[in-house]
Motif scaffolding. Structure first.
Motif, PDB file in Angstrom:
ATOM      1  N   LYS A  96       4.611  -6.087  -2.257  1.00  0.00           N
ATOM      2  CA  LYS A  96       3.328  -6.565  -1.751  1.00  0.00           C
ATOM      3  C   LYS A  96       3.312  -6.781  -0.243  1.00  0.00           C
ATOM      4  O   LYS A  96       2.334  -7.277   0.304  1.00  0.00           O
ATOM      5  N   ALA A  97       4.446  -6.467   0.407  1.00  0.00           N
ATOM      6  CA  ALA A  97       4.500  -6.564   1.867  1.00  0.00           C
ATOM      7  C   ALA A  97       5.492  -5.524   2.362  1.00  0.00           C
ATOM      8  O   ALA A  97       6.358  -5.065   1.593  1.00  0.00           O
ATOM      9  N   THR A  98       5.346  -5.153   3.607  1.00  0.00           N
ATOM     10  CA  THR A  98       6.287  -4.193   4.169  1.00  0.00           C
ATOM     11  C   THR A  98       7.698  -4.774   4.116  1.00  0.00           C
ATOM     12  O   THR A  98       7.894  -5.966   4.351  1.00  0.00           O
ATOM     13  N   ARG A 155      -1.877  -0.803   6.354  1.00  0.00           N
ATOM     14  CA  ARG A 155      -2.754  -0.397   5.240  1.00  0.00           C
ATOM     15  C   ARG A 155      -2.020  -0.593   3.916  1.00  0.00           C
ATOM     16  O   ARG A 155      -2.520  -1.206   2.998  1.00  0.00           O
ATOM     17  N   GLU A 156      -0.817  -0.039   3.895  1.00  0.00           N
ATOM     18  CA  GLU A 156      -0.044  -0.030   2.648  1.00  0.00           C
ATOM     19  C   GLU A 156       1.339  -0.615   2.891  1.00  0.00           C
ATOM     20  O   GLU A 156       1.963  -0.274   3.901  1.00  0.00           O
TER      21      GLU A 156
END
Lengths: 340, 340
Positions: B157-159, B322-323
């Motif tokens: 859910k996070a880089t 973004r992702e």
DNA sequence: GTGAAAGCGCTAACAC
DNA sequence: GTGTTAGCGCTTTCAC
């Protein structure tokens, strides 16, 4: 999905109560205010649903209590101080204080600036470990009325909790002498101390402990038995090599001051044949698990990190003392490890 | 002696200016407000004399910026993570953020609670290193709009910025194979992997790297060449002893996963004659300065702590992506150290 | 049992 | 160049 930014007023509106009620419920003292069970649950449920967290800046401002306790250390990247950080956190949490650890790189200016910053965040107390200038920090803390205590390196303006370096060195030296195998050459047949800085308080006390033990057990101490050549591995390596050259062999016992110096010493020792190592007894004032895994037996002295910090917290808990004092905590003797 | 408790209003009265002026002078943006040089100096002098420090709780509340950045680590008392803490502080200071490092003892509940508390103190961003449940922390951060990045252990859910464990293990294994001395017994004439947990993401990737290198160079890989027996020294010791028993000697190459496991392995190796050790090539995925001082040569893989954190800060600096993605950083190969 | 209101110390419009 | 004022989010009398 719940909105992110919210205050107790938002919660109050949603729960159809006042902010006061929300505040009381969230801070846990709602029984005292005799708030209705049902009301409390409603508020709690909403807070949870919106994953609300009180703004500690605001509550701290209002109550003038931050809930923070700070600790200054020279380095994170060091067994002794990282161990301290770990214990510090545990003890701080037990007291419902939020621990914040900062390193100051043995830089006096940074130490003082860090103390100032921590105070500007309104830490409730401060533990000052291994500072190069504890008294400068004490001055800052005092002018803001912040309770503090020195650890590991003593100051004169606040109570200090330090290792009993004298006792530890004395014990290690006595053990080295007791265990050393006698050698024919007189110059080699005595313990030698290597590593550390003579300007450094801890090293001084260790040299004193070493000296006293040598004088008591062997009657005489020669100045060349003490070599505070610095902490760097390279220096220690060179100095032990020189000693070996001078004595035409290793002494019967070698007291290495710190694992950092030990690193250099071991580099030199690896160049020697195994029989030569077997004739020497080694001790290190400091502890490292890997040092116990070297090819030769090594007696170590381990600083009592838990003891130091428990005492430091006890000092803070006790409130401001009449007079700053110095409390010494005995280190732990690790002589049984890795026997010959 | 100056009084301790004071506000900008006290200073304002003493300097005979308004609180606004004091605020502007103290926060450094007084040139912009075109405050008189002389006025500014007067205020500064008074602030210094009374060793005044702005209340960051109040200014933070007003500006909704705390100036804090947090990092969560599993342990202080660990070379890898304490190195991270050190680098973290350096990079945070470069960005004029005040670093606060907290350990969470590999306890998922404590991780989440810690994230919540840091957020309640209004940290501006958060680095989550080695968390057991990064996604749980991401959920908390997201609901409060706090920027964060995972390090070392990836989340979805996070880089995440992690070590390239596959590559490191592959390189180490290839080096082991290249350097290993051929043995007659076929079962011993291949590399073995020991240590770590198979449920652990990092260990999995390392086993994959190991496996790929073995298959590529030697054509075949047997299941018994991989033994993720856990991290505890005792377990590693027992498993290597069992391997030695089974193979009737050491294998031609041994890949030890982590210095913690290495501790146990070395304990066993010390019971063997020197010639036996000389016939085996050793590698360790992890680094420790003392491990380089053991009686036998050892190739090590050192995690690139600086690289990991620089990338983590770069991710934060870049703003919300973004992702979520996973960025891999190659470890440092320490193969030249301590050659045979 | 609950709410209204004041104020913690600071900063940022907006005045002049 | 500098001051007045409002308000950040919270807790705490005090009132009912």
């Amino acid at each position: 999905m719940p909105k992110n930014k919210s205050t107790i007023y938002d919660l109050a509106r949603m729960a159809d109560v006042s902010a006061t009620t929300v505040s009381a419920v969230l801070s846990g003292n709602w029984r005292a205010r005799r708030i209705g069970e049902e009301t409390a649950q409603r508020v709690l449920a909403l807070a949870d649903k919106h994953s609300f967290s009180v703004n500690r800046q605001a509550s701290g401002l209002r109550t003038s209590r931050s809930g923070l306790i700070g600790m200054i250390i020279p380095l994170h990247d060091n067994r002794f101080f990282s161990g301290m950080a770990q214990t510090f956190e545990k003890l701080a949490r037990q007291r419902h204080l939020y621990p914040i650890v900062v390193s100051t790189l043995r830089d006096t200016a940074l130490e003082v600036e860090t103390a100032r910053t921590l105070i500007s965040y309104r830490v409730e107390s401060l533990i000052v470990a291994g500072a190069t200038d504890p008294d400068a920090i004490s001055a800052v803390c005092r002018s803001h009325g912040v309770a503090h205590v020195n650890v590991d390196l003593p100051g004169t303006k606040a109570t200090s909790v330090i290792s009993d370096n004298f006792w530890g060195a004395q014990q290690l030296t006595e053990a080295l002498i007791a265990k050393a195998k006698p050698l024919r050459a007189a110059a080699r047949n005595r313990p030698y101390f290597v590593g550390g800085l003579a300007t450094d308080y801890a090293t001084q006390r260790r040299m004193e402990g070493f000296s006293q033990a040598v004088r008591e057990r062997l009657g005489e101490l020669r100045p060349d038995q003490l070599d505070a050549c610095g902490y760097e591995p390279d220096l220690a390596e060179a100095h032990v090599a020189a000693l070996h050259e001078r004595l035409k062999g290793l002494p019967s016992a070698l007291f290495v001051n710190s694992t950092i110096a030990l690193e250099g010493v071991v580099r030199f020792l690896k160049t020697l044949p195994h029989e030569e190592l077997a004739a020497c007894t080694f001790g290190c004032y400091d502890w490292d698990p890997f040092a116990g895994m070297l090819a030769f037996p090594l007696m170590m002295v381990r600083q009592n990190v838990d003891g130091l910090l428990e005492e430091a917290f006890a000092v803070l808990d006790a409130g401001p003392p009449r007079e700053p004092s110095v409390i010494e905590i005995r280190p732990i003797l690790m002589f049984g490890v890795n026997p010959a």
